[in-house]
Design an enzyme around this catalytic site. Structure first.
Site, mmCIF file in Angstrom:
data_model
loop_
_atom_site.group_PDB
_atom_site.id
_atom_site.type_symbol
_atom_site.label_atom_id
_atom_site.label_comp_id
_atom_site.label_asym_id
_atom_site.label_seq_id
_atom_site.Cartn_x
_atom_site.Cartn_y
_atom_site.Cartn_z
ATOM 1 N N VAL A 184 0.820 -1.223 0.000
ATOM 2 C CA VAL A 184 0.000 0.000 0.000
ATOM 3 C C VAL A 184 0.852 1.271 0.000
ATOM 4 O O VAL A 184 0.352 2.355 -0.293
ATOM 5 C CB VAL A 184 -1.020 0.048 1.175
ATOM 6 C CG1 VAL A 184 -2.086 -1.007 1.023
ATOM 7 C CG2 VAL A 184 -0.336 -0.014 2.518
ATOM 8 N N SER A 230 -6.269 4.003 15.945
ATOM 9 C CA SER A 230 -5.889 3.327 17.189
ATOM 10 C C SER A 230 -6.138 4.317 18.315
ATOM 11 O O SER A 230 -6.016 5.541 18.104
ATOM 12 C CB SER A 230 -4.402 2.942 17.172
ATOM 13 O OG SER A 230 -3.991 2.588 18.482
ATOM 14 N N TYR A 265 4.280 5.316 14.859
ATOM 15 C CA TYR A 265 2.954 4.680 14.773
ATOM 16 C C TYR A 265 1.856 5.652 15.232
ATOM 17 O O TYR A 265 0.809 5.796 14.584
ATOM 18 C CB TYR A 265 2.969 3.416 15.637
ATOM 19 C CG TYR A 265 1.704 2.607 15.619
ATOM 20 C CD1 TYR A 265 1.404 1.766 14.549
ATOM 21 C CD2 TYR A 265 0.792 2.657 16.678
ATOM 22 C CE1 TYR A 265 0.245 1.002 14.537
ATOM 23 C CE2 TYR A 265 -0.367 1.894 16.682
ATOM 24 C CZ TYR A 265 -0.637 1.075 15.604
ATOM 25 O OH TYR A 265 -1.786 0.315 15.593
#
Ligand code: NAP
Length: 254
Positions: A71, A149, A162
């Site tokens: 991706v 998240s 992240y």
């Protein structure tokens, strides 16, 4: 969409974990599922995992096609969507689920670990959304669901790359929701807490126990807990919800 036309659902990172459960949650006679996966380290194992997902979808009466697509690569993503549109003529649902972690303290994090997490988790979702949204705008219909998240909201030591990618996903979700709402397209994010998958299995036992201790419901999430919410956001019942971040964390984030 007429009843004869099958719903076309595209899921990134469908070979394992949460993405696999999402594939199964859409499986049924009325749906064409396309999912991708990507593993430069162990392609054979990933092809087997992808084949397993495809088999499970078929057992539930659905069809699933899978491809190895990074991706983070715009050209690979473009070819993937071209194939889907050539075969079906439409894209009804896009789930941007593919994601990785490369944890480390900020002061020790190297450029490559920063870039790969941002490029897969955030740029990947941007590229898929951009391509799918063009088709959805022509259709005057679409559902885009992004995997965020809870740490994208709370921050988390050792995960600067992240967390930045997940905070970015939330910003992308809200902006895309505002840009695309008038064309019948909803864009929402799901923010899981601590879910039992390969991603969390790699954490040391001590870190896993510390996570569990922060969950008021007293258990880790299962991939199905997340998939059920994604399926709802893609359903008719969620037609008037857009730009939202739905936390699915057993109360880990309230
Ligand atoms: P996982 O079990 O590690 O699965 C990750 C999936 O993403 C795999 O299918 C993987 O494909 C795919 N993927 C990785 N890099 C890719 C790339 N460059 N191109 C295409 N696909 C790629 O992870 P998971 O726990 O199910 O996580 C799924 C999503 O939920 C992620 O976005 C993650 O950040 C988010 N999330 C997870 C948790 C948790 O506790 N598990 C919590 C919050 C958010 P391969 O199999 O080929 O590697």
């Amino acid at each position: 969409m007429s009843d004869q036309v099958k719903r076309v659902v595209v899921i990134t990172g469908g070979s394992r974990g949460i993405g696999r459960s999402i594939c199964l949650s859409f499986a049924g006679p009325g749906t064409h599922i396309y999912f991708n996966y990507f593993s430069p380290t162990d392609p054979d194992a990933e092809m087997a995992a992808a084949a397993e997902t495809g088999k499970s979808v078929a057992e539930m009466g659905g069809t699933a096609k899978s491809m190895s697509v990074n991706v983070a690569s715009e050209s690979e993503v473009s070819s993937f969507f071209k194939k889907i549109i050539d075969e079906t003529g439409r894209i009804d649902v896009l789930v941007n689920n593919a994601g990785i972690t490369k944890d480390g303290l900020l002061v020790r994090m190297n450029e490559s670990d920063w870039d790969s997490v941002i490029n897969i988790n955030l740029k990947g979702a941007f590229t898929c959304t951009k391509i799918a949204a063009k088709k959805m705008m022509q259709q005057r219909f679409g559902r885009i669901i992004n995997m965020a998240s809870i740490v994208g909201v709370t921050g988390n030591p050792g995960q600067a790359n992240y967390v930045a990618s997940k905070a970015g996903i939330i910003g992308l979700t809200k902006t895309a929701a505002k840009e695309l709402a008038s064309r019948g397209i909803t864009v929402n994010a799901v923010a899981p807490g601590f879910v039992e998958t390969d991603m969390t299995a790699m954490l040391p036992k001590k870190a896993q126990d510390a996570m569990l201790a922060q969950i008021p419901m007293g258990r880790a999430g299962k991939p199905e807990d997340i998939a059920a919410v994604v399926a709802f956001l893609a359903s008719e019942g969620a037609a008037y919800i857009t730009g939202q971040v739905i936390h699915v964390s057993g109360g880990m984030y309230i």
